[in-house]
Design an enzyme around this catalytic site. Structure first.
Site, short mmCIF file in Angstrom:
data_model
loop_
_atom_site.label_atom_id
_atom_site.label_comp_id
_atom_site.label_asym_id
_atom_site.label_seq_id
_atom_site.Cartn_x
_atom_site.Cartn_y
_atom_site.Cartn_z
N CYS A 177 17.46 -17.64 -21.86
CA CYS A 177 15.82 -17.57 -21.41
C CYS A 177 15.81 -18.77 -20.44
O CYS A 177 16.59 -19.42 -20.34
CB CYS A 177 15.01 -17.54 -22.64
SG CYS A 177 14.95 -18.99 -23.76
N THR A 178 14.47 -19.09 -20.27
CA THR A 178 14.26 -20.30 -19.22
C THR A 178 14.67 -21.58 -19.90
O THR A 178 15.44 -22.23 -19.08
CB THR A 178 12.67 -20.22 -18.87
OG1 THR A 178 12.42 -19.00 -18.58
CG2 THR A 178 12.47 -21.23 -17.83
#
Length: 311
Positions: A177-178
């Site tokens: 994810c980020t």
């Protein structure tokens, strides 16, 4: 030299998240000219803040002084302009909303994989790579060969994952994810569902883009971020995307060339779903924004933190 330090941070740890802590943190941030968003919940802290380097480090020190948060990690990048319009400190039930109880993102998560080891993992023939972010984020960039669950929100991920597991019950799974926070919960959920071989990228895409040379990278595109920069690329340099002020979708160069793109009013992703009245309202808002910008001011109707930070 960039004037603003941007710090993305999170930590899962028990927290007495109450109004006093909320007020104290907001006051401290404003005193040091630090803007952004901090989410406080019984399970921990999540957020992104930006400001003068000295001020940001003061706030990080205050967060690490909280019981159980001495090992809070953060990821740094820089911006020439303040990427947030204001400081928000919010009390939440979860610091990243999955809506699933009984998972343990503190003590029972997947295996961390360092950015420099990530390429080898996702290249393995028996590993399935899953992007745990939402569809609008994946659209502008992802790792080669990764599966896009096409979720609108992180709440949809558990149902998607259960269906995926029916088709690949024995797969070794790599998630990213980020900044790492969604993977903490996603891998904890996978563990709860009985998956033993589940891995996640330590520090998320941001750490990978900061650490891995572009020539060796398996990342393609740009990484959506939850502030006015909109997206970053390798080396955490500012990306090429901007925002549609009507629907807040990220827009790349091709979107901007589309006849459906009218600055402040519509884009290819929302033009069919807006009424004439809405377009008139967006056009007036854009006019007010331009007038404020000409005066050297911010118009508070402008998109700032695009969506609440997911990390």
């Amino acid at each position: 030299m960039p004037r603003f330090l941007v710090a993305a941070l999170y930590k899962f740890a028990p927290l007495d998240a109450d109004g006093k802590l909320q007020a104290d943190l907001k006051s401290a941030c404003e005193h040091h000219n630090v803007f952004g968003t901090l989410l406080l919940a019984p399970e921990g802290i999540n957020g992104t803040i930006a400001g003068p380097s000295a001020g940001v480090h003061v706030i990080l020190a205050e967060l690490r002084a909280l019981p159980g948060f001495d090992t809070l990690e953060h990821k740094e990048s820089h911006a020439d302009t303040q990427p947030f319009l204001r400081m928000k400190v919010r009390l939440k039930r979860e610091i990243v909303t999955m809506g699933v109880t009984d998972i343990d993102p503190v003590d029972d998560v997947g295996t961390y994989v360092e950015p420099e080891d990530w390429n080898d993992l996702i290249s393995a023939p028996d590993v399935v790579t899953i992007d745990t972010r939402n569809d609008y984020e994946v659209r502008i960039g992802q790792f080669e060969g990764a599966i896009n669950p096409h979720t609108v929100s992180f709440r949809e991920f558990p149902d998607w994952f259960r269906q995926f597991r029916e088709t690949r019950p024995d797969a070794r799974i790599a998630m990213y994810c980020t900044g790492g926070i969604r993977c903490e919960k996603a891998t904890a959920f996978a563990r709860m569902e009985g998956v033993d071989d589940v891995f996640h990228l330590k520090g998320g895409i941001l750490k990978y883009l900061e650490t891995v040379p572009e020539a060796q990278s398996r990342w393609r595109g740009e990484c959506f971020v939850f502030d006015r920069r909109v997206a970053v690329k390798h080396g955490l340099e500012l990306g090429s995307h901007t925002l549609c002020h009507a629907c807040r979708e990220p827009l790349g160069p091709e979107d901007l060339r589309s006849p459906d793109h009218v600055v402040g009013v519509s884009c290819p992703h929302c033009v069919e779903g807006r009424t004439p009245e809405q377009r008139e309202r967006y056009a007036e808002r854009h006019r007010q924004e331009e007038m404020a910008r000409a005066r050297g001011e911010w118009h508070l109707g402008q998109p700032g933190a695009v969506r609440e930070t997911d990390g």
